[in-house]
Structures are given as C-alpha cells and as structure tokens.
Design a protein around this motif. Structure first.
Motif, short mmCIF file in Angstrom:
data_model
loop_
_atom_site.label_atom_id
_atom_site.label_comp_id
_atom_site.label_asym_id
_atom_site.label_seq_id
_atom_site.Cartn_x
_atom_site.Cartn_y
_atom_site.Cartn_z
N GLY A 12 37.83 25.12 55.07
CA GLY A 12 36.86 24.06 54.76
C GLY A 12 37.37 23.15 53.66
N GLY A 13 36.59 23.01 52.64
CA GLY A 13 36.99 22.18 51.51
C GLY A 13 37.17 20.73 51.91
N ASP A 14 38.28 20.14 51.49
CA ASP A 14 38.51 18.71 51.72
C ASP A 14 39.50 18.47 52.85
OD1 ASP A 14 40.73 19.66 50.43
OD2 ASP A 14 40.69 18.20 48.79
N LEU A 15 39.62 19.41 53.79
CA LEU A 15 40.57 19.25 54.89
C LEU A 15 40.28 18.01 55.72
CD1 LEU A 15 41.07 22.90 56.25
CD2 LEU A 15 42.73 21.49 55.01
N LEU A 16 39.00 17.74 55.99
CA LEU A 16 38.66 16.56 56.78
C LEU A 16 39.04 15.28 56.06
CD1 LEU A 16 35.18 17.63 58.21
CD2 LEU A 16 37.34 17.41 59.47
N GLU A 17 38.82 15.26 54.75
CA GLU A 17 39.20 14.09 53.96
C GLU A 17 40.72 13.93 53.94
OE1 GLU A 17 38.85 12.53 49.32
OE2 GLU A 17 37.52 14.11 50.06
N GLN A 18 41.43 15.04 53.83
CA GLN A 18 42.88 14.98 53.84
C GLN A 18 43.40 14.48 55.18
OE1 GLN A 18 44.31 18.85 52.71
NE2 GLN A 18 43.74 18.61 50.56
N ARG A 19 42.78 14.93 56.26
CA ARG A 19 43.21 14.45 57.58
C ARG A 19 42.97 12.97 57.73
NH1 ARG A 19 40.88 17.11 63.04
NH2 ARG A 19 38.94 16.21 62.25
N TYR A 20 41.84 12.50 57.23
CA TYR A 20 41.56 11.07 57.29
C TYR A 20 42.63 10.29 56.53
CZ TYR A 20 39.36 6.56 56.41
OH TYR A 20 39.11 5.21 56.32
N GLY A 21 42.97 10.76 55.33
CA GLY A 21 44.00 10.08 54.54
C GLY A 21 45.34 10.08 55.24
N LEU A 22 45.68 11.21 55.87
CA LEU A 22 46.95 11.31 56.59
C LEU A 22 47.00 10.33 57.75
CD1 LEU A 22 49.64 12.80 57.26
CD2 LEU A 22 48.27 14.42 58.59
N LEU A 23 45.93 10.27 58.53
CA LEU A 23 45.91 9.40 59.70
C LEU A 23 45.89 7.92 59.31
CD1 LEU A 23 43.42 11.36 62.00
CD2 LEU A 23 45.93 11.32 62.08
N GLU A 24 45.26 7.61 58.19
CA GLU A 24 45.15 6.22 57.76
C GLU A 24 46.38 5.73 57.00
OE1 GLU A 24 42.62 3.79 58.16
OE2 GLU A 24 42.11 5.21 59.78
N HIS A 25 46.99 6.62 56.22
CA HIS A 25 48.03 6.18 55.28
C HIS A 25 49.35 6.92 55.43
CE1 HIS A 25 44.85 3.91 53.35
NE2 HIS A 25 44.15 5.02 53.21
N GLY A 26 49.43 7.88 56.33
CA GLY A 26 50.67 8.60 56.53
C GLY A 26 50.89 9.70 55.50
N PRO A 27 52.05 10.38 55.55
CA PRO A 27 52.32 11.52 54.68
C PRO A 27 52.16 11.22 53.18
CG PRO A 27 53.93 11.43 56.44
CD PRO A 27 53.13 10.18 56.55
N ARG A 28 52.42 9.99 52.78
CA ARG A 28 52.32 9.68 51.34
C ARG A 28 50.91 9.91 50.81
NH1 ARG A 28 51.75 5.00 47.96
NH2 ARG A 28 52.95 5.26 46.02
N VAL A 41 47.22 42.31 52.75
CA VAL A 41 46.61 41.03 52.35
C VAL A 41 46.80 40.92 50.85
CG1 VAL A 41 44.48 39.69 52.19
CG2 VAL A 41 44.93 41.09 54.22
N SER A 42 47.46 39.85 50.41
CA SER A 42 47.73 39.69 48.99
C SER A 42 47.66 38.23 48.60
CB SER A 42 49.13 40.25 48.64
OG SER A 42 49.38 40.13 47.26
N HIS A 43 47.15 37.97 47.41
CA HIS A 43 47.07 36.60 46.90
C HIS A 43 47.11 36.61 45.38
CE1 HIS A 43 42.88 37.19 45.57
NE2 HIS A 43 42.70 37.83 46.72
N GLY A 44 47.41 35.44 44.82
CA GLY A 44 47.32 35.30 43.38
C GLY A 44 45.88 35.31 42.93
N ALA A 45 45.65 35.82 41.74
CA ALA A 45 44.27 35.88 41.22
C ALA A 45 43.66 34.50 41.10
CB ALA A 45 44.27 36.58 39.86
N ASN A 46 44.50 33.48 40.99
CA ASN A 46 44.02 32.11 40.85
C ASN A 46 44.27 31.27 42.10
OD1 ASN A 46 43.36 32.68 38.08
ND2 ASN A 46 45.52 32.43 37.59
N ASP A 47 44.41 31.94 43.25
CA ASP A 47 44.62 31.22 44.50
C ASP A 47 43.47 30.24 44.73
OD1 ASP A 47 45.38 30.38 46.99
OD2 ASP A 47 45.23 32.34 47.96
N ASP A 48 43.82 28.98 45.03
CA ASP A 48 42.79 27.95 45.19
C ASP A 48 42.77 27.38 46.61
OD1 ASP A 48 45.19 26.61 45.14
OD2 ASP A 48 44.64 25.20 43.57
N ALA A 49 43.32 28.12 47.58
CA ALA A 49 43.30 27.65 48.98
C ALA A 49 42.14 28.34 49.70
CB ALA A 49 44.64 27.92 49.65
N TRP A 50 42.41 29.35 50.51
CA TRP A 50 41.32 30.09 51.13
C TRP A 50 40.50 30.77 50.04
CZ3 TRP A 50 45.76 29.30 53.82
CH2 TRP A 50 45.63 28.94 55.17
#
Length: 299
Positions: A160-176, A243-252
């Motif tokens: 979830g999070g801002d994935l939809l916003e990121q996809r919009y930015g990618l489609l509109e402005h490219g990888p940058r 299953v392992s992650h950093g204590a400060n993982d900010d993705a999932w």
C-alpha cells in the motif's frame, strides 16, 4: 573481547565507497543468457570446506551489486554465493515492453539462471524486498531445487502506502520521478543532477536508477500494487523459510512480515539498528544470521 570487523556496507558508503566498488577481489562478474537477454551475475566461492550454495535476488530499483558487501562474509562462513540483476535492472538487459516482465516470467528467470550456472539443487534462495516477491514465485513454480527460502525485508501482499502515487509519477515523468521524490522528501536540491552536483554515492544511485529499463520499473510497480498473498501456498511446499527484516524497515509493515512468519511457521529474526537494506546496515550480523539459518537446513 570485541572483535574488529571490516566496515558495514553503509559505513563504506560514508567513506565514499559505493556498492559497486565494494565488489570483493575474489568475486567474479559474468553474464548468463536467459530468454534471449544477458543478465549480469556476481559469484564468489566458499572459503574452506563448502557448506552450501546461495542465490540472492535484488529488489525493485536495485541490482546484483547491492549484495557485494555480503559476498566475502558469507563465503568466509562456507557458502558459495551467486547474485544476479533481474531482467531490465541495472547491468542486465531486458525487454522494452511491460509484458516481458510478468511475475511468472521473473520467477522462471530464477530457475533459468540456476540451470545456466549449474548451481544444482539444495540452493538457499534469498529475495530482498521485491526480490522476495519474485523468489516466492520461483519457489511456487518448482520448490525442488531449493534448500530454503529467505524473505529478506519483504512481505506477502501489497504494502500500500504511496505506490499509486509513485506509479503516477513514473508514468508521467519517467524514472527520474523516483529520484525527485527521494530528494524532495529529504529536503535536498531536486536539480542537483542537472547541475552536476551529486556526490559519488548520490551519483551511483542516480546512475543505477537511470540505467534501469523503464518497462521494468513500470511492470515492477504494477506487480507490487497487485501483489496477492500466497503464504498458504508457500507453506504447503514444506520448504524451510526465514523471515527477517531490519527493526527500522520502512517498506512492508513490520506487523505484516511478522504475521507472514507465524503463518509459515518460519524462523523470524529482527536485526536491530537496521532498516530496509539490513545487509548494508548490519553486514556482518546479517551474514552470521543467514549462515546460521542455512547451516540448519543444508544437506
């Protein structure tokens, strides 16, 4: 008595040594042809009596070089290690249309790389972040070549999070658009790349992003947005899972990763003082953790 260890990956970056420059002198770069595309590989042989073989899969905007800091520590613990840049990622070739990056195809690539490199069976598979999504697809396609699966800072369903916003930015402005998002969130000059003012570490990450095939980025974010939970299927394979992650993982969300581990009956280890790239933040702790888990599940 405190053991003096080489610097962690992030400590090397603080010295201006980016991930590609952390490549060990004993390691070897190569390429394998998969489905008509040249995929970049890195390999290192075990030191001393071999204990096993591991295959490491990088995350979404990453490359095989993200694991360079781990290669030597894992080899010193008796593991031969292979990593590869997935199709379309930095260092690897890939198709220019999104239909060449289905999750099923990415999972098949894992098996094809193993076959081309003759890694055999009893391979310990690790997927970092998006690489965990791909690794799950590879295991569900055919679990028989694998001794174990490590979900490394990776989750079972869309974050979830801002994935939809990121996809919009990618489609509109490219990888940058990804670069701009990170710069602006950090309060940094978004035009530093245009002015030639990036430092060596910033330039490395910028070049890695901009050398990634845009079709791979679009397809990858679509996979992350549509990711469905396949934990029950994975549990049915009977494959040992960490299953392992950093204590400060900010993705999932961390609770999501913990829940996945419980449903799998998996080992679940949290690495203190580490974020989403725990292998860079705590390189030697990560290597020891992985080798300990792999030792318990090696033939």
């Amino acid at each position: 008595m405190t053991q003096n260890l080489p610097p962690n990956g992030v400590e090397l970056e603080a010295q201006g040594i980016h991930a590609a420059a952390q490549f060990p002198s004993r390691a070897v770069r190569g390429t394998v042809m998969v489905d008509g595309y040249a995929l970049a590989t890195t390999q290192i042989e075990a030191v001393g009596k071999p204990r096993g073989q591991a295959l490491l899969i990088p995350g979404y905007t990453s490359s095989a070089d993200t694991f360079n800091c781990l290669l030597e520590p894992l080899s010193q613990r008796g593991y031969s290690v292979t990593a590869f840049s997935q199709r379309g990622q930095a260092l690897s070739a890939g198709p220019d249309t999104t239909d060449g990056y289905s999750l099923e195809r990415l999972g098949q690539d894992v098996h094809d790389v193993m076959e081309e490199l003759q890694l055999g069976t009893n391979v310990h598979l690790l997927g970092h972040s998006f690489g965990g999504v791909v690794s799950t697809a590879a295991v569900l396609r055919d679990p028989s070549p694998f001794a174990s699966l490590t979900m490394w800072n990776s989750g079972p369903r869309t974050m979830g999070g801002d994935l939809l916003e990121q996809r919009y930015g990618l489609l509109e402005h490219g990888p940058r658009a990804f670069y701009l998002g990170v710069r602006m969130a950090a309060g940094l000059d978004p035009d530093a790349d245009l002015k030639g003012e990036l430092n060596v570490i910033e330039q490395y990450y910028y070049d890695r992003l901009m050398s990634t095939n845009p079709a791979q980025l679009e397809a990858g974010i679509n996979i992350l947005i549509d990711q469905r939970d396949r934990t029950a299927e994975l549990a049915n394979t009977g494959l040992p899972v960490l299953v392992s992650h950093g204590a400060n993982d900010d993705a999932w969300p961390i609770e999501m990763q913990r829940e996945m581990a419980e449903q799998l009956g998996a080992d679940y280890w949290v690495i203190a003082h580490a974020g989403h790239s725990a292998h860079a933040d705590r390189t030697h702790a990560s290597a020891q953790l992985l080798a300990t888990f792999w030792d318990e599940h090696s033939a």
